[in-house]
Design an enzyme around this catalytic site. Structure first.
Site, mmCIF file in Angstrom:
data_model
loop_
_atom_site.group_PDB
_atom_site.id
_atom_site.type_symbol
_atom_site.label_atom_id
_atom_site.label_comp_id
_atom_site.label_asym_id
_atom_site.label_seq_id
_atom_site.Cartn_x
_atom_site.Cartn_y
_atom_site.Cartn_z
ATOM 1 N N SER A 56 -38.419 -58.122 -76.934
ATOM 2 C CA SER A 56 -37.347 -57.764 -76.010
ATOM 3 C C SER A 56 -37.197 -58.763 -74.882
ATOM 4 O O SER A 56 -36.088 -59.028 -74.411
ATOM 5 C CB SER A 56 -37.599 -56.368 -75.433
ATOM 6 O OG SER A 56 -37.618 -55.394 -76.459
ATOM 7 N N ASP A 73 -43.253 -53.409 -70.936
ATOM 8 C CA ASP A 73 -44.147 -54.180 -71.786
ATOM 9 C C ASP A 73 -43.562 -55.568 -71.981
ATOM 10 O O ASP A 73 -42.423 -55.713 -72.435
ATOM 11 C CB ASP A 73 -44.319 -53.500 -73.149
ATOM 12 C CG ASP A 73 -44.921 -52.102 -73.020
ATOM 13 O OD1 ASP A 73 -45.713 -51.893 -72.095
ATOM 14 O OD2 ASP A 73 -44.584 -51.242 -73.854
ATOM 15 N N ASP A 75 -43.969 -58.965 -73.988
ATOM 16 C CA ASP A 75 -44.607 -59.457 -75.208
ATOM 17 C C ASP A 75 -44.627 -60.984 -75.224
ATOM 18 O O ASP A 75 -43.586 -61.639 -75.061
ATOM 19 C CB ASP A 75 -43.854 -58.941 -76.440
ATOM 20 C CG ASP A 75 -43.917 -57.425 -76.549
ATOM 21 O OD1 ASP A 75 -44.988 -56.866 -76.260
ATOM 22 O OD2 ASP A 75 -42.901 -56.807 -76.931
ATOM 23 N N ASP A 128 -48.650 -58.082 -73.316
ATOM 24 C CA ASP A 128 -49.233 -58.002 -74.650
ATOM 25 C C ASP A 128 -49.182 -59.386 -75.283
ATOM 26 O O ASP A 128 -48.110 -59.889 -75.617
ATOM 27 C CB ASP A 128 -48.478 -56.998 -75.515
ATOM 28 C CG ASP A 128 -48.620 -55.572 -75.002
ATOM 29 O OD1 ASP A 128 -49.632 -55.278 -74.357
ATOM 30 O OD2 ASP A 128 -47.710 -54.756 -75.247
ATOM 31 N N LYS A 226 -32.776 -48.156 -77.105
ATOM 32 C CA LYS A 226 -34.215 -48.176 -76.875
ATOM 33 C C LYS A 226 -34.610 -47.153 -75.816
ATOM 34 O O LYS A 226 -35.645 -46.486 -75.931
ATOM 35 C CB LYS A 226 -34.649 -49.581 -76.470
ATOM 36 C CG LYS A 226 -34.601 -50.593 -77.611
ATOM 37 C CD LYS A 226 -34.792 -52.005 -77.130
ATOM 38 C CE LYS A 226 -36.096 -52.188 -76.400
ATOM 39 N NZ LYS A 226 -36.282 -53.589 -75.949
ATOM 40 N N SER A 243 -38.985 -51.526 -81.749
ATOM 41 C CA SER A 243 -37.835 -52.141 -81.085
ATOM 42 C C SER A 243 -37.208 -53.235 -81.928
ATOM 43 O O SER A 243 -35.987 -53.403 -81.954
ATOM 44 C CB SER A 243 -38.266 -52.718 -79.732
ATOM 45 O OG SER A 243 -38.654 -51.703 -78.842
ATOM 46 N N ASP A 299 -43.584 -52.372 -91.171
ATOM 47 C CA ASP A 299 -44.822 -52.221 -91.944
ATOM 48 C C ASP A 299 -45.711 -51.098 -91.432
ATOM 49 O O ASP A 299 -46.582 -50.618 -92.154
ATOM 50 C CB ASP A 299 -45.598 -53.544 -91.983
ATOM 51 C CG ASP A 299 -46.099 -53.978 -90.615
ATOM 52 O OD1 ASP A 299 -45.411 -53.692 -89.614
ATOM 53 O OD2 ASP A 299 -47.172 -54.611 -90.545
#
Length: 407
Positions: A56, A73, A75, A128, A226, A243, A299
């Site tokens: 994002s 968060d 990333d 993260d 979201k 997301s 997954d």
């Protein structure tokens, strides 16, 4: 469909994305952790090839992940100069050790290991960091990320092909900004101070929080989708719809509408129809990265048809509420719908600001009204909705809210 519907949706999106302070902190923390990982004596000294955002943050679609308080968060990807066949648990061990450092160091008590990343937990924000090893024989930036669910080697460990950088570029190319809408959104965003710009290894700076004037309706619709998902899953156990999967479907169906409310409703219907068809056929939705076919976005979710059905029922309700919202809907009912879909706190802020703006426009004689519909049209509402004020709209006489005219 009223212009007010578009204004309120745009303002909800502004309220739930990163604030200027949060984005500045993200930039500072991004740069600090990159330098820390490569500090002298670190297990990864001179072994980080590139450090960049993913997800994002890379596409300008961050939203608060919690319902009752703002938590974001961030990333990141750390591309490492290590053998691609390194054991997955060893890769995560290496990055965790580099970040945690010695007892008493800055991140020592803030680090949490996850199955594919190392998380640094700040108040109101998580970084993260996913380790990656690029594979030169594959398309640009394609490589392995590593899955290791335990803090020791196990038969479940595996290396997974991924290309988050390629997906971010694909998404951006498929969701170009529409100039009239984007400029109007930028004006509102700057008024709410909801966005700012942001600015060893080849470190790529945190991309500027996608400037409001560069955002498309599709990206803002994605932020709202979201946020809706976050509200629904706030008190649920287990994983939520990823997301990146939502981003894929939004990009696939972008540029089909003229207003933000139409875009959100259209995207919600498309998403609902995909899940409805798969559920009816007894199949799980599978989404692959268009820039790396072996990179499977789904997954880990949905794990079964029951999980998928929960989200499908959420989407059914979302479409039903948006169809009502986009019709002839009173402001009171709009507020109820927005609270249900996107949370009470941002909705109260947005509706309060809207009412105050409406009041000032009436006092100043800047609003227009449509007598046969009994509704007001604000200049900013019309611009955000990308719709011209109807020719039959008449200037609203200036008054004092107590019945008396200024004239």
């Amino acid at each position: 469909m009223s212009e007010s519907a578009d204004v309120l949706l745009a303002d909800i999106a502004i309220r739930v994305q990163l604030t200027p302070t949060q984005y500045s902190l993200a930039e500072q923390r991004y740069e600090t952790v990159h330098k820390w990982i490569e500090r002298p004596g670190s297990p990864l000294e001179n072994r980080v090839l590139q450090f960049h955002t993913q997800g994002s943050m890379a596409i300008g679609a961050t939203v608060a992940s919690k319902l009752q308080y703002d938590e974001h968060d961030i990333d990141l990807i750390a591309e490492l100069d290590i053998p691609a066949n390194t054991a997955p648990s060893a890769v995560l061990d290496l990055l965790e050790s580099a970040i945690r450092g010695e007892r008493g160091s800055r991140y020592y008590t803030m680090v949490k290991r996850h199955s594919r990343c190392i998380q640094i937990a700040y108040e109101g924000m998580h970084l993260d960091i996913t380790p990656m090893v690029r594979l030169a024989h594959l398309p640009e930036r394609c490589g392995y990320i590593y899955h290791a669910p335990y803090e020791y080697a196990s038969p479940e460990d595996r290396a997974l092909l991924a290309n988050p950088w390629g997906f971010a570029r694909w998404f951006t190319q498929n969701t170009p900004a529409e100039q009239r809408f984007a400029l109007a959104f930028a004006e509102r965003a700057s008024g709410f101070k909801g966005v700012i710009t942001l600015a060893e290894a080849e470190v790529e700076p945190v991309p500027a929080q996608t400037a409001a004037h560069e955002k498309s309706m599709a990206v803002i619709a994605l932020q709202l989708l979201k946020r809706f998902r976050n509200v629904q899953y706030d008190q649920r156990e287990g994983r939520c719809p990823p997301s990146v999967m939502l981003s894929y479907f939004v990009a696939r169906h972008a540029n089909q509408t003229q207003t933000l409310s139409e875009e959100l409703l259209y995207q919600s219907r498309m998403l609902r129809d995909v899940f409805q068809a798969h559920q009816a056929a007894g199949h799980l939705v599978e989404v692959r990265n268009p820039k790396c076919n072996d990179d499977i976005f789904t997954d880990r979710w949905p794990a079964n048809l029951a999980q998928q059905d929960v989200f499908l029922r959420d989407l059914d309700r979302l479409v039903e509420r948006l169809e009502e919202y986009c019709g002839e809907c009173t402001l009171v009912r709009m507020q109820q719908i927005l609270s249900e879909l996107f949370g009470e706190r941002p909705t109260l802020d947005v509706v309060k600001a809207f009412n105050e703006h409406m009041g000032r426009s009436i006092v100043d004689g800047c609003s227009r009204h449509e007598p046969e519909r009994g509704r007001f049209v604000l200049p900013t509402a019309a611009s955000v909705a990308m719709a011209a004020v109807p020719a039959i709209g008449r200037a609203t006489p200036r008054h004092t809210h107590f019945g008396g005219s200024y004239e």
